[in-house]
Design an enzyme around this catalytic site. Structure first.
Site, PDB file in Angstrom:
ATOM      1  N   HIS B 315       0.872  -1.178   0.000  1.00  0.00           N
ATOM      2  CA  HIS B 315       0.000   0.000   0.000  1.00  0.00           C
ATOM      3  C   HIS B 315       0.913   1.233   0.000  1.00  0.00           C
ATOM      4  CE1 HIS B 315      -3.704   2.143   0.363  1.00  0.00           C
ATOM      5  NE2 HIS B 315      -3.414   2.656   1.532  1.00  0.00           N
ATOM      6  N   LYS B 347       3.247   3.999  -5.425  1.00  0.00           N
ATOM      7  CA  LYS B 347       2.805   5.359  -5.090  1.00  0.00           C
ATOM      8  C   LYS B 347       3.957   6.349  -5.038  1.00  0.00           C
ATOM      9  CE  LYS B 347      -1.386   3.961  -2.561  1.00  0.00           C
ATOM     10  NZ  LYS B 347      -1.255   2.488  -2.463  1.00  0.00           N
ATOM     11  N   PHE B 411      -9.100   4.369   5.002  1.00  0.00           N
ATOM     12  CA  PHE B 411      -9.829   4.988   6.113  1.00  0.00           C
ATOM     13  C   PHE B 411     -11.091   4.170   6.388  1.00  0.00           C
ATOM     14  CE2 PHE B 411      -8.462   9.719   5.379  1.00  0.00           C
ATOM     15  CZ  PHE B 411      -7.201   9.407   5.841  1.00  0.00           C
TER      16      PHE B 411
END
Lengths: 407, 425
Positions: B315, B347, B411
């Site tokens: 992630h 990312k 989240f």
């Protein structure tokens, strides 16, 4: 009906709160009383749009920590509260072993903002020399940092996990009304195929908010006026939606899991059909209706049924749905009830709320008297042991859910 | 007739036969792969809207598509369409406009944006605040805007264009949405509901308010200059993620059905794990038990052992919290082997594509399997001594990779891990 199967999906807990009442039992009591209840309506606050505000509740009954309440906006509070009601009703609340493998599927929207911040910005932004900078500075200074978490679609699920410790899995389905049927369909399919024994599904909606009404108003779907006609008197008009606040959750278990723990079974979830397509294509609209009718023919045969419509009130969806209902009624005694008359419309929560009303009635062995006068809603000769919930979304998505008494 | 291929739990094997991706690095898997393996960043200064007064002025926006009039929802739709088109075309499945299975689609909660609100407010003429906005809706025909900002709209358009079956599922599990869309596809094929599923995730919602919302939660990097150095996953000086846009799509198929039609199988989805967290809205349980449970469940579902994982597509957001917790999760599950297992964060180059991330990164995981090349974690100049992992620093590495673990956390306590493999096992 087939003999009881250990992989049947059965409803073992109902959490329902509406404009009428808190709790499935109290909604059932009011709606089956000798005297038809008068829908609770506020025609002034958001005039020209009437709304059905939620009955008063004490949030701390299901969301004991003030800190948790503060982290949410009302749609999340209502959903989290109803989820707690469902877990308590099922006897699962606080049972760490079961909650650890309870699968949560929420049907959610979003859209609650800070209307005061929006209003302050809109009042001044056109008079400023640098609208971009003005907007950035106001948003940065005026938005509550945690507001974002109260807006995210999946944070209703997140709050349910935090407040009620549901941690098996967590998914949030979106897409307006249809999401409310898809959560039921996914739970049904996972249970039938042996991929999970306990599901908590449903949604929450807070209608009486200008920022929420804005979305429906853009499409000219909101009803205007100081008197609210019942659902079927809104046929033929496009602007027939009266928003309602609600929370509606169901616990759905495999039969074997429910029976092993001695759980009370309200009803059996038989089938959920959902499709989509253009509304301006008459042939395809008819195809989608026929698809649902065929499934109902297979499951219900010619037995008398109850039919609770979760229609929003917006046309032409309402007209299409009614046309299908008339075909259904031609094949068997069909006792139609439009639940928006009594509780308003709650988009993603509407179909779960209608299914909750269906399950409560099947369990009690009674059915609702008509919610309105006229030809469409007729008293039932006897309480039906199967109820179809039709739900054609205000702009897209057509669904049919079938529940039956588990005897 | 050949016996059908089943996995260790006697379930149908799920194959991937088509992939598509769009990010700030470009449209299509070829351009993206070339840039990723060259260690190129797609992060740049925001030009879409004024950034005056903002703490973060950089993003991985997709600016090369011609969208008129521009809006976040319109971009979100286009990103989904482009990625899905590439995946469906590559798979060669079905007839044009008749995809033989359902659509599962991760979508951001799109909404009316400030230019829309200003337009409606002007149309309202009088009142105050929302009274005037609502009055505006009564002056003129705004139905197209209603449809544009309906949550179900992106999936509705993709379903119509590709002719997927039944009602699509639009879903959100925040930053795990892309992985959740794939998860629904895996579940549907394993159940035998369908032989094929189109799994898409998309996010084109970088506007001023979105940047501000994440800023207010202190989630974003504020090291704006130079933009391409801001995303620094696993580095000691990491200070947040860089918000970005993208679309990812995968065609999943029952392995036997794919073989029977002569499809080229790109990879198999061997396992998926999920665990919800009940600790906090934006933080993981301090003991990492939810992340650990999620990764373990994925490896177990794949019928694999931790030692079988050749590479982890993390992630890896670059927030202090995420990278610490992900390291704890990987270290706990992989054990001593963790230091020998290369991991990297896409990312660092494309930023955090939010709703799309899980699907985009699954696509890149498949390209890693196919090419035997691991995209690097760029901007790794200051190692974090508390994260002693092999992050494939700064330069791509050629290694045979047979099994990839791809993590997505979001989240709201959302955790999903996928196990992808080159061959069925």
């Amino acid at each position: 009906m087939a003999a009881n199967d250990p992989r049947d999906a059965v409803i073992t807990g109902i959490g329902l709160m509406t404009a009428l009442a808190e709790g499935a039992a109290e909604n059932l009591r009011l709606l089956t009383a000798a005297e038809r209840p008068v829908p609770r309506t506020d025609t002034e606050t958001f005039a020209p749009y009437p709304v059905h505000p939620l009955v008063d509740i004490d949030l701390s009954n299901q969301i004991p920590k003030r800190g948790d309440q503060r982290q949410m906006e009302n749609w999340q509070r209502y959903g989290t509260y109803a989820a707690g009601l469902a877990l308590s009703d099922a006897g699962i609340a606080g049972d760490a072993d079961i909650l650890d493998r309870t699968n949560l599927i929420v049907s959610a929207g979003s859209g609650e903002r800070d209307p005061e911040v929006d209003a302050a910005i809109l009042a001044e932004i056109e008079q400023t020399n640098d609208p971009g900078r003005f907007l950035n500075e106001h948003l940065l200074n005026d938005l509550r940092p945690t507001l974002f978490l109260a807006q995210l679609s999946n944070l209703l699920a997140g709050n349910i996990s935090i407040v009620h410790n549901v941690i098996g899995s967590s998914r949030t389905f979106m897409g307006e009304e249809i999401a409310g049927a898809m959560v039921l369909q996914w739970a049904l399919r996972q249970i039938k195929s042996g991929n999970g024994d306990v599901f908590l599904v449903g949604g929450g909606y807070n209608g009486p908010r200008p920022d929420m009404m804005f979305f429906l108003a853009l499409g000219n779907y909101l009803y205007s006026g100081s008197e609210v006609p019942p659902l079927w008197q809104r046929v033929g008009r496009t602007d027939g939606v009266v928003c309602g606040s609600m929370g509606a959750f169901l616990t759905i278990e495999s039969r074997e899991h429910a029976e092993a723990r001695g759980a009370h079974i309200y009803a059996r979830l038989e089938e959920v059909v959902a499709d989509r397509g253009r509304r301006d294509d008459a042939e395809d609209v008819a195809r989608r209706a026929d698809e649902q009718i065929a499934v109902l023919d297979r499951v219900a045969g010619d037995r008398p049924i109850g039919l609770i419509s979760a229609a929003s009130g917006a046309g032409p969806a309402l007209d299409h749905e009614l046309a299908m209902i008339k075909k259904i009624a031609a094949a068997r005694p069909t006792y139609v009830r439009g639940c928006a008359t009594m509780i308003g419309h709650g988009i993603e929560a509407q179909i779960p709320a209608a299914v909750a009303l269906a399950a409560a009635a099947l369990d009690a062995g009674i059915f609702y008297p008509p919610f309105e006068d006229g030809d469409i809603e007729q008293p039932a000769d006897a309480p039906p042991d199967m109820i179809a919930v039709t739900g054609w979304g205000h702009w897209r998505g057509e669904t049919l859910t079938i529940v039956s008494a588990d005897r | 007739m050949a016996a059908s291929l089943l996995d260790h739990k006697n379930r149908p094997v799920v194959a991937v036969t088509g992939i598509g991706a769009v990010t700030s690095l470009g449209a299509g898997t070829a351009d993206n792969w070339a840039a990723l393996t060259a260690g190129k960043s797609g992060i740049h200064r925001i030009s879409r809207f004024p950034v005056d007064g903002l703490r973060t002025t950089i993003a991985g926006t997709v600016d090369f598509l011609d969208i008129e009039p521009f809006s976040g929802p319109a971009l979100t739709e286009r990103l989904a369409m482009l990625a899905a088109d590439e995946a469906v075309t590559q798979s060669g499945i079905g007839a044009p406009g008749a995809f033989p299975g359902p659509l599962f689609m991760g979508v951001p909660p799109v909404e009316a944006e400030w230019p829309h609100r200003r337009e409606l407010y002007a149309a309202g003429k009088e009142g105050l605040g929302y009274k005037q906005l609502l009055a505006g809706t009564r002056n003129g025909d705004w139905k197209a805007l209603h449809h544009l900002v309906a949550h179900g709209r992106p999936a509705e358009l993709v379903a119509e264009r590709f002719g997927t079956r039944g009602a699509p599922i639009s879903l959100s599990t925040a930053c795990a949405s892309g992985a959740s869309a794939i998860q629904l596809g895996i579940e549907a094929i394993r159940r035998g509901d369908c032989d094929a599923a189109l799994c898409v995730a998309t996010d084109g919602s970088v506007h001023a308010e979105a940047v501000i919302r994440f800023s207010l939660l202190s989630a974003l990097s504020t090291q704006n200059d130079p933009p391409e150095k801001a995303a620094k996953p696993f580095s000691a000086n990491r200070d947040g993620f860089v918000v970005a846009e993208g679309g990812g799509a995968l065609v999943l198929e029952n392995y036997d059905a794919a073989k029977a039609r002569g499809a080229n199988i790109l990879a198999v989805l061997r396992g998926v794990g999920e665990r919800a967290d009940d600790f906090h809205r934006t933080r993981s349980k301090p003991d990492g038990s939810s992340i650990i449970g999620c990764i373990k469940a994925a490896i177990e579902d794949a019928g694999a052992a931790p030692a079988d994982i050749d590479y982890v597509n993390t992630h890896g957001t670059g927030t202090p919290e995420n990278d610490k917790m992900e390291c704890l999760g990987l270290t706990t599950v992989l054990g001593d082997a963790v230091t020998e297992t290369p991991i990297s964060s896409n990312k660092s180059m494309i930023g955090h594509t939010l709703t799309a991330a899980g699907a985009v990164e699954a696509v890149f995981s498949i390209l890693t399997l196919q090419n035997g090349r691991i995209p690097p974690t760029i901007n790794y100049d200051e190692p974090d001594p508390t994260i002693p992992l092999d992050v494939v620093p700064n330069v791509a590495r050629d290694v045979d990779v047979g099994v990839v673990l791809s993590n997505s956390f979001g989240f709201g306590g959302q955790n999903v891990s996928l196990v992808l493999a080159a061959e069925p096992a």
